[in-house]
Write a protein that holds these residues in place. Structure first.
Motif, PDB file in Angstrom:
ATOM      1  N   TYR A  44     -32.106  72.932 -23.968  1.00  0.00           N
ATOM      2  CA  TYR A  44     -31.366  74.612 -23.702  1.00  0.00           C
ATOM      3  C   TYR A  44     -30.676  75.294 -22.502  1.00  0.00           C
ATOM      4  CZ  TYR A  44     -32.890  75.221 -28.859  1.00  0.00           C
ATOM      5  OH  TYR A  44     -33.620  75.180 -29.741  1.00  0.00           O
ATOM      6  N   LEU A  46     -29.144  77.867 -21.178  1.00  0.00           N
ATOM      7  CA  LEU A  46     -29.456  78.711 -20.330  1.00  0.00           C
ATOM      8  C   LEU A  46     -30.470  79.135 -21.475  1.00  0.00           C
ATOM      9  CD1 LEU A  46     -28.509  81.120 -19.240  1.00  0.00           C
ATOM     10  CD2 LEU A  46     -28.125  81.991 -21.139  1.00  0.00           C
ATOM     11  N   ARG A  48     -33.811  82.488 -19.809  1.00  0.00           N
ATOM     12  CA  ARG A  48     -33.305  83.939 -19.043  1.00  0.00           C
ATOM     13  C   ARG A  48     -34.895  84.209 -18.292  1.00  0.00           C
ATOM     14  NH1 ARG A  48     -30.720  84.621 -24.005  1.00  0.00           N
ATOM     15  NH2 ARG A  48     -28.778  85.069 -24.083  1.00  0.00           N
ATOM     16  N   PHE A  53     -33.777  82.338 -24.556  1.00  0.00           N
ATOM     17  CA  PHE A  53     -32.271  81.348 -24.587  1.00  0.00           C
ATOM     18  C   PHE A  53     -31.198  81.280 -25.587  1.00  0.00           C
ATOM     19  CE2 PHE A  53     -35.694  79.818 -27.761  1.00  0.00           C
ATOM     20  CZ  PHE A  53     -35.164  79.225 -28.504  1.00  0.00           C
ATOM     21  N   ASP A  54     -30.652  80.831 -25.444  1.00  0.00           N
ATOM     22  CA  ASP A  54     -29.300  80.844 -26.007  1.00  0.00           C
ATOM     23  C   ASP A  54     -29.273  79.371 -25.863  1.00  0.00           C
ATOM     24  OD1 ASP A  54     -26.813  81.270 -26.827  1.00  0.00           O
ATOM     25  OD2 ASP A  54     -26.029  82.093 -25.076  1.00  0.00           O
ATOM     26  N   ALA A  57     -25.370  78.283 -25.797  1.00  0.00           N
ATOM     27  CA  ALA A  57     -24.929  77.924 -23.706  1.00  0.00           C
ATOM     28  C   ALA A  57     -24.867  76.145 -23.673  1.00  0.00           C
ATOM     29  CB  ALA A  57     -26.274  78.331 -23.311  1.00  0.00           C
ATOM     30  N   LYS A  59     -25.037  73.257 -21.651  1.00  0.00           N
ATOM     31  CA  LYS A  59     -25.611  72.130 -21.073  1.00  0.00           C
ATOM     32  C   LYS A  59     -25.206  71.683 -20.150  1.00  0.00           C
ATOM     33  CE  LYS A  59     -28.007  70.599 -25.170  1.00  0.00           C
ATOM     34  NZ  LYS A  59     -29.273  70.395 -26.134  1.00  0.00           N
TER      35      LYS A  59
END
Length: 69
Positions: A44, A46, A48, A53-54, A57, A59
């Motif tokens: 993933y 993103l 945090r 996680f997002d 997002a 890559k």
């Protein structure tokens, strides 16, 4: 001509290899494996500080290159 290593150098390399493997197995892989994107591949984009996680997002090429290296 093959390289000649002193026994103490071989022992130091072996110790370093053991430490690197331990770091990989106890810290690096347990942290990153939950963030594998099984649908699109890679990791993933993103993650945090709170480990959320997002999934959507973007890559990063640099991040994935570092993983491969």
């Amino acid at each position: 001509m093959s390289a000649k290593y002193r026994p103490e150098d071989v022992a130091a390399f072996h110790e370093l290899a053991l430490r690197m493997r331990a770091e990989l197995e106890t810290d690096i892989l347990p942290f990153w494996l939950p963030y594998v994107d099984r649908e699109r591949g890679g990791f993933y984009g993103l993650v945090r500080n709170d480990r959320s996680f997002d999934e959507g997002a973007p890559k990063g090429l640099v991040m994935h290159s570092r993983f491969l290296w």
